[in-house]
Structure formats: C-alpha cells, structure tokens
Design a protein around this motif. Structure first.
Motif, PDB file in Angstrom:
ATOM      1  N   VAL A 262       0.853  -1.181   0.000  1.00 21.09           N
ATOM      2  CA  VAL A 262       0.000   0.000   0.000  1.00 21.09           C
ATOM      3  C   VAL A 262       0.891   1.233   0.000  1.00 21.09           C
ATOM      4  O   VAL A 262       1.924   1.266   0.677  1.00 21.09           O
ATOM      5  CB  VAL A 262      -0.947   0.006   1.212  1.00 21.09           C
ATOM      6  CG1 VAL A 262      -0.186  -0.059   2.523  1.00 21.09           C
ATOM      7  CG2 VAL A 262      -1.877   1.220   1.182  1.00 21.09           C
ATOM      8  N   LEU A 264       1.438   4.899   1.121  1.00 18.50           N
ATOM      9  CA  LEU A 264       0.950   5.779   2.184  1.00 18.50           C
ATOM     10  C   LEU A 264       1.575   7.162   2.052  1.00 18.50           C
ATOM     11  O   LEU A 264       2.737   7.273   1.645  1.00 18.50           O
ATOM     12  CB  LEU A 264       1.284   5.172   3.550  1.00 18.50           C
ATOM     13  CG  LEU A 264       0.628   3.818   3.852  1.00 18.50           C
ATOM     14  CD1 LEU A 264       1.145   3.264   5.170  1.00 18.50           C
ATOM     15  CD2 LEU A 264      -0.889   3.926   3.875  1.00 18.50           C
ATOM     16  N   PRO A 265       0.808   8.234   2.321  1.00 16.28           N
ATOM     17  CA  PRO A 265      -0.474   8.231   3.030  1.00 16.28           C
ATOM     18  C   PRO A 265      -1.719   8.079   2.155  1.00 16.28           C
ATOM     19  O   PRO A 265      -2.828   8.091   2.675  1.00 16.28           O
ATOM     20  CB  PRO A 265      -0.475   9.601   3.701  1.00 16.28           C
ATOM     21  CG  PRO A 265       0.302  10.471   2.784  1.00 16.28           C
ATOM     22  CD  PRO A 265       1.380   9.591   2.193  1.00 16.28           C
ATOM     23  N   SER A 266      -1.585   7.930   0.824  1.00 20.87           N
ATOM     24  CA  SER A 266      -2.778   7.930  -0.037  1.00 20.87           C
ATOM     25  C   SER A 266      -3.643   6.698   0.181  1.00 20.87           C
ATOM     26  O   SER A 266      -4.869   6.753   0.012  1.00 20.87           O
ATOM     27  CB  SER A 266      -2.341   8.006  -1.503  1.00 20.87           C
ATOM     28  OG  SER A 266      -1.704   6.804  -1.911  1.00 20.87           O
ATOM     29  N   GLY A 267      -3.055   5.553   0.516  1.00 21.36           N
ATOM     30  CA  GLY A 267      -3.808   4.325   0.720  1.00 21.36           C
ATOM     31  C   GLY A 267      -4.011   3.498  -0.532  1.00 21.36           C
ATOM     32  O   GLY A 267      -4.722   2.486  -0.513  1.00 21.36           O
ATOM     33  N   THR A 268      -3.358   3.857  -1.641  1.00 19.85           N
ATOM     34  CA  THR A 268      -3.493   3.111  -2.893  1.00 19.85           C
ATOM     35  C   THR A 268      -2.787   1.766  -2.786  1.00 19.85           C
ATOM     36  O   THR A 268      -1.637   1.687  -2.343  1.00 19.85           O
ATOM     37  CB  THR A 268      -2.884   3.902  -4.061  1.00 19.85           C
ATOM     38  OG1 THR A 268      -3.497   5.190  -4.126  1.00 19.85           O
ATOM     39  CG2 THR A 268      -3.066   3.169  -5.375  1.00 19.85           C
ATOM     40  N   ARG A 269      -3.454   0.704  -3.234  1.00 19.73           N
ATOM     41  CA  ARG A 269      -2.862  -0.628  -3.190  1.00 19.73           C
ATOM     42  C   ARG A 269      -2.343  -1.041  -4.555  1.00 19.73           C
ATOM     43  O   ARG A 269      -2.923  -0.688  -5.593  1.00 19.73           O
ATOM     44  CB  ARG A 269      -3.882  -1.657  -2.697  1.00 19.73           C
ATOM     45  CG  ARG A 269      -4.294  -1.481  -1.252  1.00 19.73           C
ATOM     46  CD  ARG A 269      -5.007  -2.716  -0.733  1.00 19.73           C
ATOM     47  NE  ARG A 269      -5.359  -2.588   0.662  1.00 19.73           N
ATOM     48  CZ  ARG A 269      -5.736  -3.601   1.436  1.00 19.73           C
ATOM     49  NH1 ARG A 269      -5.794  -4.834   0.927  1.00 19.73           N
ATOM     50  NH2 ARG A 269      -6.050  -3.406   2.696  1.00 19.73           N
ATOM     51  N   VAL A 310       0.719  -4.508   3.310  1.00 19.25           N
ATOM     52  CA  VAL A 310      -0.718  -4.347   3.531  1.00 19.25           C
ATOM     53  C   VAL A 310      -1.122  -4.908   4.891  1.00 19.25           C
ATOM     54  O   VAL A 310      -2.024  -4.376   5.552  1.00 19.25           O
ATOM     55  CB  VAL A 310      -1.497  -5.036   2.398  1.00 19.25           C
ATOM     56  CG1 VAL A 310      -2.977  -5.123   2.730  1.00 19.25           C
ATOM     57  CG2 VAL A 310      -1.291  -4.292   1.083  1.00 19.25           C
ATOM     58  N   GLU A 315      -1.329   3.646  10.363  1.00 16.22           N
ATOM     59  CA  GLU A 315      -2.192   4.753   9.976  1.00 16.22           C
ATOM     60  C   GLU A 315      -1.373   6.044   9.939  1.00 16.22           C
ATOM     61  O   GLU A 315      -0.650   6.358  10.886  1.00 16.22           O
ATOM     62  CB  GLU A 315      -3.329   4.912  10.979  1.00 16.22           C
ATOM     63  CG  GLU A 315      -4.392   3.826  10.905  1.00 16.22           C
ATOM     64  CD  GLU A 315      -5.229   3.939   9.640  1.00 16.22           C
ATOM     65  OE1 GLU A 315      -5.336   5.057   9.078  1.00 16.22           O
ATOM     66  OE2 GLU A 315      -5.763   2.905   9.210  1.00 16.22           O
TER      67      GLU A 315
END
Length: 433
Positions: A262, A264-269, A310, A315
C-alpha cells in the motif's frame, strides 16, 4: 560463495576515567584492527610518558594535534572485525553535559557496553546512561566492570556491582537475558579477548566472545515492509520508455516480487512487479538494502511517501505524542514552529504542550515543565502540517524516530521518538521544582 560476516552496531558509555578509551583501544588491538605503524607510534608515545607498555587509549584519541590540545571528539566511530562478525562502534563521551551525544551514538546500537570502575561501582552517570539506553530501546546491554585487578576481594566486588546493576536494569524494563556483567581489565586484556585466570569466580564468556555470539536484534518487534521513497527514477530512454522505479532503502521488514503493498499516506494498493539493484534484479530484499521497486500499477507516489506491507500498514498521523532529547542551546517552549524530518519526508510542525520532563537520575517524571533545556529529555505533543507514516518507537526504532529542525538555520534541534517512550519505564511522579 564467500561468507560475509553480519554486522553488529555497538556503542560504549561510561563515566569519565572509567577506562573507556583503553577498552576500545584494547578491542581494536586484540582484533588486529590497527596497523603496525599505529602500534609503533602509540608505543613510542607511551615510552615517552614513562610507561612500560603501550597506552592503548591513544589508539582512539584522534589526531596528534587534538591529543596535544586535550580535545575530545564527542562521538567517534570505530570499525573492527573478527572471523565471526563485523562491528561498528560508536564511542560516546562520558561527561554528563554530553547526554545528547550519548543519545546520538546509542540511537542505532544493537548493543551497548556500559563501563563502571570496579573501585567506584554503580555511580550517578551509570544510572543516567542505563536510563537513556532503556529509553532508546537498546536490545542488549553489557556491564563491563573494569579495573577489576585494582580492588581487594574482586569476587565480592563483582557480585555486589552485578546485583545492584541487575536491580537497576530490571526497574528500567530489561529482562535478565538482555543483560550480562563481565569483569575486565582493559589495561591488561583480562576477559576482553582472552579468558583470564585471575577471575576464577567468573565462568562466562569474554567480551569479544559475547559480541560474536549475542543475537543480532534490531528491533523489539518485527514489522512488515516500510520503504520510504527517496527518489522516483524515470530514465525516459528508448530502451526503457515506460520505466518508473521508486528508489530508497528498506527501513524495516522485507519485500518480494508479487507482494501486495500500500502506498501511504494515499492508501493506494498495488503489487511489487520487480526489484532492481545495481547488481541486478532480486526476488527478495531485506531491511537495510537499497533497492528500486517497480509496481504493477501506475500509481501516484513521490519522495516522502512510504510503500508498506498491507498486513500491518500504520495509519498516517498528524497529531501525536513524542519523546525528545533537546540538542540546542535555546530551550524548547510550547508553540514552537519547527520542521520535522521523518524518513524522507520533511514537513512543518508545531510543538503543543510540554507534558513531562524525564529525570534520568532519580528515574522520575516532572509534570508540565515550562521549557525543555539542552540535554534534557521530555514528553511533548506534536502536530504536523502533512501526515507522516510512522510506527511507535517501541515497535520499530527506525520508523519511529524523527528530527526537529530549525526552519531558519537548518540546524538539528532535537532527536525525537514517536509515542510515549517513557511509559515502559517504571517511573515515579515528581513535583516540579
């Protein structure tokens, strides 16, 4: 394939005149990590001083001009090796006013050698250094009871010092298997590289034997991949028209081709499609390796982002509690606007409340101080302009540390630990004086 010894990062600490320089010199000498002409020069200088043998402390005193001026290098790094392992040693100063340098030298250490003079035992500086090492989460600690040849009843003295030190380290949260006490004479080499017949009351390993065999522990708990992106590589050549790689050093964990990650910080996998190095492609890479990661999808990632596993991705945070060692002459006050550097990301930050000061001598906390002064350690609250991808320092030292920087001059003002690093220590509340 040629065997490459693994690397252990160690540091030394102790009070002034406990024989730290002599011990470091002895380690270099006994592992044959100094050149013959250096030994000859030290021997000549020792003879000029009226000594019978070489003063090994001169091996770590730096340049001749520095020795003549009586200048002590704050933190000096030494390198030596045995057939079993390689070592990087941070030699930290013994003066109480250099707590900040002790923090700097020990912050990356996997083991610290803490010296005490057998004639003096556990003193105030011993307690201070042990507390700082506990705060920094140093996984292994060696108490070298030096100058054991200069005391009467050495067995009784060693037992008494070991018991007192064991009570101290247990109060700071260490388990007994993380600590070892060794009686040594750095001057004569007893129990440094060779087992001494002068200490029949001690049946443990020599110092070097312990350094060679102690577990190479890097963190209190293993975490998944943490890869701060340092640079995006896009060569735009005819050979690689669509190449997009993310270069950096693996801060924690491991990564393999095919792993789901993943951003981060965008959270795209996405998925790891390739791992490049200057020596070719790898199927798997581990902590500390500098690599370029290629991703299966065209994602938006840049310097300062973190590619993480992942399974346990942290956070992103903007408000958090931190523990800092203040390094600047000008004290820290609430409301200070600074720069915070974490990994490859630098962002603006505001220091909120000053929650507590750590009294490392009395192992106590002083609530709500007005300032944090030079060399003091305090618990503060921080708010950042951009989210950072950090683990609690007690989980992972590498991804849980940061720097506070002067936005005007660019000077480093503090070394910081994400989270309340003071909480695992068994501390008492003290009144603000």
């Amino acid at each position: 394939m040629k065997h490459v010894p693994d690397l252990l990062r160690i540091a030394t600490a102790g009070s002034v005149d406990d024989g730290k320089s002599t011990l470091v010199g002895r380690l270099l000498y006994d592992t044959k990590s100094v050149l013959a002409d250096q030994i000859d020069a030290v021997t000549r200088a020792s003879v000029d001083r009226g000594l019978d043998g070489p003063d090994l402390s001169l091996l770590v005193d730096g340049l001749r001009a520095e020795r003549e001026q009586g200048i002590t290098i704050d933190v000096a790094y030494r390198y030596f090796a045995t057939p079993a392992r390689s070592f990087v040693l941070a030699d930290t100063p013994g003066h109480v006013q250099y707590t900040r340098n002790t923090v700097s030298g020990a912050s990356t250490a996997q083991l610290v050698i803490l010296l005490v003079d057998a004639r003096n035992g556990v003193v105030a500086q011993t307690r201070r250094h042990a507390a700082v090492m506990a705060l920094l989460g140093v996984p292994q600690l060696v108490l070298a009871v030096n100058k054991i040849d200069l005391v009467d009843n050495p067995a009784e003295v060693f037992a008494r010092i070991s018991q007192e030190f064991g009570e101290l380290t247990r109060s700071l949260g260490w388990a007994d298997d993380q600590i070892i006490e060794i009686p040594v004479s750095a001057l004569h080499g007893d129990n440094v590289a060779i087992k001494s017949d002068k200490t029949p009351y001690y049946n443990g390993p020599t110092l070097i034997e312990h350094l060679e065999t102690v577990p190479n522990v890097t963190d209190r708990r293993q975490v998944g991949l943490r890869f701060p992106v340092q640079y995006v590589i896009r060569p735009r050549t005819a050979e690689y028209p669509d190449y997009r790689g993310y270069a950096g050093q693996i801060a924690a964990g491991r990564v393999s081709v095919g792993d789901e990650v993943v951003i981060l910080p965008s959270g795209t996998r996405t998925t790891i499609s390739q791992i490049d190095t200057p020596d070719g492609q790898l199927a798997t890479a581990h902590t500390g390796r500098s690599v370029t990661l290629l991703l299966a999808d065209d994602v938006d990632a840049s310097r300062g982002d973190v590619i993480a596993a992942v399974t346990d991705a942290p956070e992103p945070i903007q408000q958090f509690t931190a523990t800092v060692c203040w390094l600047a002459e000008k004290p820290l006050r609430p409301g200070a606007r600074l720069l915070l550097k974490h990994g490859t990301r630098t962002t603006q930050a505001i220091v909120g409340g000053l929650d507590a000061l750590f009294d490392e001598q009395n192992l106590s906390l002083v609530d709500a101080p007005n300032t944090v002064e030079l060399n003091q350690i305090g618990r503060i609250s921080v708010q950042t302009a951009e989210p950072i991808v950090a683990d609690d320092y007690q989980v992972n030292r590498e991804t849980g540390s940061f720097l506070l920087i002067d936005p005007q001059g660019g000077n480093t003002l503090a070394a910081g630990l994400v989270g309340d690093a003071l909480s695992p220590l068994h501390l008492q509340e003290a009144e603000l004086v």
